[in-house]
Design a protein around this motif. Structure first.
Motif, PDB file in Angstrom:
ATOM      1  N   PRO A 263       0.870  -1.349   0.165  1.00 32.44           N
ATOM      2  CA  PRO A 263       0.011   0.045  -0.120  1.00 32.44           C
ATOM      3  C   PRO A 263       0.772   1.393  -0.065  1.00 32.44           C
ATOM      4  N   LEU A 264       1.858   1.291   0.880  1.00 30.84           N
ATOM      5  CA  LEU A 264       2.763   2.523   0.744  1.00 30.84           C
ATOM      6  C   LEU A 264       3.437   3.006  -0.488  1.00 30.84           C
ATOM      7  N   VAL A 265       3.952   1.805  -1.203  1.00 34.81           N
ATOM      8  CA  VAL A 265       4.780   2.113  -2.374  1.00 34.81           C
ATOM      9  C   VAL A 265       3.625   2.672  -3.357  1.00 34.81           C
ATOM     10  N   PHE A 266       2.490   1.798  -3.233  1.00 30.95           N
ATOM     11  CA  PHE A 266       1.545   2.193  -4.279  1.00 30.95           C
ATOM     12  C   PHE A 266       0.942   3.616  -4.263  1.00 30.95           C
ATOM     13  N   LEU A 267       0.720   4.145  -3.009  1.00 31.76           N
ATOM     14  CA  LEU A 267       0.237   5.264  -2.703  1.00 31.76           C
ATOM     15  C   LEU A 267       1.315   6.436  -3.139  1.00 31.76           C
ATOM     16  N   SER A 268       2.477   5.923  -2.828  1.00 29.47           N
ATOM     17  CA  SER A 268       3.766   6.987  -2.672  1.00 29.47           C
ATOM     18  C   SER A 268       3.823   7.492  -4.040  1.00 29.47           C
ATOM     19  N   VAL A 269       3.424   6.829  -4.949  1.00 31.28           N
ATOM     20  CA  VAL A 269       3.788   7.417  -6.290  1.00 31.28           C
ATOM     21  C   VAL A 269       3.202   8.510  -6.611  1.00 31.28           C
ATOM     22  N   VAL A 270       2.133   8.734  -5.880  1.00 26.56           N
ATOM     23  CA  VAL A 270       1.351  10.268  -6.058  1.00 26.56           C
ATOM     24  C   VAL A 270       1.967  11.389  -5.452  1.00 26.56           C
ATOM     25  N   VAL A 271       2.726  11.216  -4.428  1.00 27.51           N
ATOM     26  CA  VAL A 271       3.597  12.185  -3.716  1.00 27.51           C
ATOM     27  C   VAL A 271       5.047  12.091  -4.106  1.00 27.51           C
TER      28      VAL A 271
END
Ligand code: SF4
Ligand code: SF4
Length: 495
Positions: free
Chosen positions: A108-116
């Motif tokens: 989840p973190l890697v996945f969401l981190s692409v946005v920031v």
């Protein structure tokens, strides 16, 4: 935003296709881009915040080899440790921690981190990408072959790994974790050793990593981008000779999906190279016609959403069990008794000690169910997209039907992103009480539908649609996002 004035060039089957031919006599581009015309949403200079981020990243760049080495060691301990340790509480705890770290935290973190942060995971932390680049340095450095450059390769890779992960039980069993993650690690080393001319090329990351395309597509929604300080017109191109490990022709870079944020190309004091820019979330997708839209990404958005939904629904819906019983009885009636026997453990979960033993029937049912849901959802989304593109054409939108089909297809990106989070990052929500988890899932899907509608509105504006016509054309795309959200209802109801 400047509206499009000509038909849109869309790469479909090949890796790259320039937007227009500006090659000089020696094959080099000779036309410098007009930034306002070619990159209308990119500010000419990064702001103060962007320059500070650049400075920080440049400061940590010398330490990256140590970060990579540490991550490789950690990764090996995580996937091999539980299997080589003798049965003990330590081995159990390591397996448990590994499972939670991978599925509850890492994904989840890697996945969401692409946005920031764009694909910072890939460039800074990923042990597989780093190892693939290391072996490339000492490898054969052959040109990347055509079959590997096929745009469908990472889609196939993602689907195979996602489905295999379900049949072998990658979320539950350390052996399955080793098979899936260890197998992809070895594949990354082999591809890195064989292919990619130059120093530390990452052919694996660009062409074959199962999550590379996933991170790449959603990095287009992100707020960070690296843009050429002296851009050259002609659209994105592929270059194995340059500095970039993922073969981006740096001066012609207009898209963020292949950039792994390794920062090799960033030299703040230099007039050339690339510079970091901050942008509004979704800006690249909203103006996708100027950022090398490709059909394979839209296919991926549809197929990945469908397969992750299928992977969730076979566990959640009673209809799956009914179908399994019915087909099993039908097969036994015909004397196909082998369907009730188990197969090799590298293909399916065979764990009598945990009271889980899949038989061939389970193997084929899981694959058939996931592929069936994937194709059904893809067909529905494609039909709605085709309807949007057709109506848009009737209302005077620019471009050919097939080009509009690709560009408009990107509006489901937020809904696809939340789908993958719900399907593959499901452990994240187990951290919350069931009621809170349901509210979070519902809120995520509602946000994705709203964001998708906003992106659709902007995309249709770039096709020269306005007012009531634009609102009417938006409707099928809105239905597509709502359809994805509705399909996840069992996940919301289940907490
Ligand atoms: S593309 Fe895949 S292997 Fe490469 S750095 Fe990213 S996650 Fe790692
Ligand atoms: S564009 Fe620059 S930062 Fe991105 S992958 Fe290529 S060299 Fe690294």
């Amino acid at each position: 935003m400047r509206p499009m004035t000509a038909s849109i060039s869309v790469a479909v089957a090949t890796e790259t296709r320039p937007h227009c031919n500006v090659a000089g006599p020696r094959g080099k581009s000779v036309m410098t881009a007009d930034r306002t015309r070619d990159f209308p949403d990119v500010p000419p200079r990064g702001g103060t915040v962007a320059r500070r981020i650049e400075a920080v990243v440049i400061g940590i760049r010398p330490f990256l080899p140590y970060v990579h080495a540490g991550m490789v060691a950690f990764f090996v301990v995580l996937i091999v440790g539980p299997l080589i340790l003798p049965p003990s509480p330590l081995a159990q705890n390591l397996a448990h921690a590994g499972n939670w770290l991978i599925w509850g935290l890492w994904f989840p973190l890697v996945f969401l981190s692409v946005v920031v942060a764009g694909r910072t995971w890939c460039g800074v932390f990923c042990p597989m990408g780093a190892a693939s680049a290391w072996v490339n340095r000492i490898g054969l450095q052959r040109p990347v072959p055509g079959w590997l450059r096929w745009e469908g390769a990472p889609i196939v890779s993602f689907l195979v790994i996602t489905i295999l992960g379900q049949t072998v039980g990658v979320r539950e069993y350390p052996g399955a974790v080793l098979e899936v993650f260890g197998g992809t690690f070895v594949a990354a080393l082999i591809i890195g050793f064989l292919y990619g001319r130059g120093r530390e090329k990452r052919a694996w990351c660009r062409h074959a990593c199962p999550i590379g395309l996933l991170l790449g597509v959603f990095s287009r929604l992100g707020i960070v981008d690296l843009v050429p300080k002296r851009p050259v017109a002609g659209g994105d191109a592929y270059s194995e000779r340059g500095l970039c490990p993922t073969m981006i022709d740096l001066k012609r870079k207009t898209e963020s999906r292949h950039c792994v944020m390794c920062m090799h190309c960033v030299q703040p004091q230099s007039a050339g190279g690339l510079g970091l820019r901050l942008r509004a979330p979704g800006a690249e997708v909203a103006n996708i016609a100027h950022h090398h839209p490709v059909a394979s990404e839209v296919w991926f958005l549809y197929l990945a959403t469908g397969v992750s939904l299928g992977g969730f629904l076979w566990l959640a819906l009673p209809q799956y069990q009914w179908l399994r019983q019915t087909l099993g009885a039908w097969a036994i009636d015909r004397g196909w008794t082998w369907i009730g026997t188990s197969g090799p453990a590298w293909l399916m979960a065979v764990h009598p000690e945990a009271r889980e033993v899949f038989v061939w029937l389970d193997f084929f049912m899981i694959i058939g169910w996931m592929v069936g849901v994937m194709l059904a959802l893809t067909a529905a989304l494609l039909a709605l997209n085709a309807l949007t593109s057709w109506i848009a054409g009737r209302f005077g939108a620019t471009g050919r039907f097939q080009d509009r089909l690709v560009i408009i297809g990107y509006q489901v990106a937020p809904a696809a992103m939340v789908s993958l989070l719900l399907g593959l990052g499901v452990e994240l929500f187990t951290l919350f009480p069931p009621g809170t988890a349901s509210v979070l899932k519902l809120a995520s899907l509602a946000f994705a539908v709203g964001w998708g509608a906003w992106l659709g509105w902007r995309i249709l504006g770039s096709l020269r649609l306005d007012g009531l016509r634009r609102a009417i054309v938006l409707l099928p795309g809105l239905v597509a996002s709502l359809l994805i959200a509705a399909a996840w209802w069992p996940a919301i109801a289940g907490g």
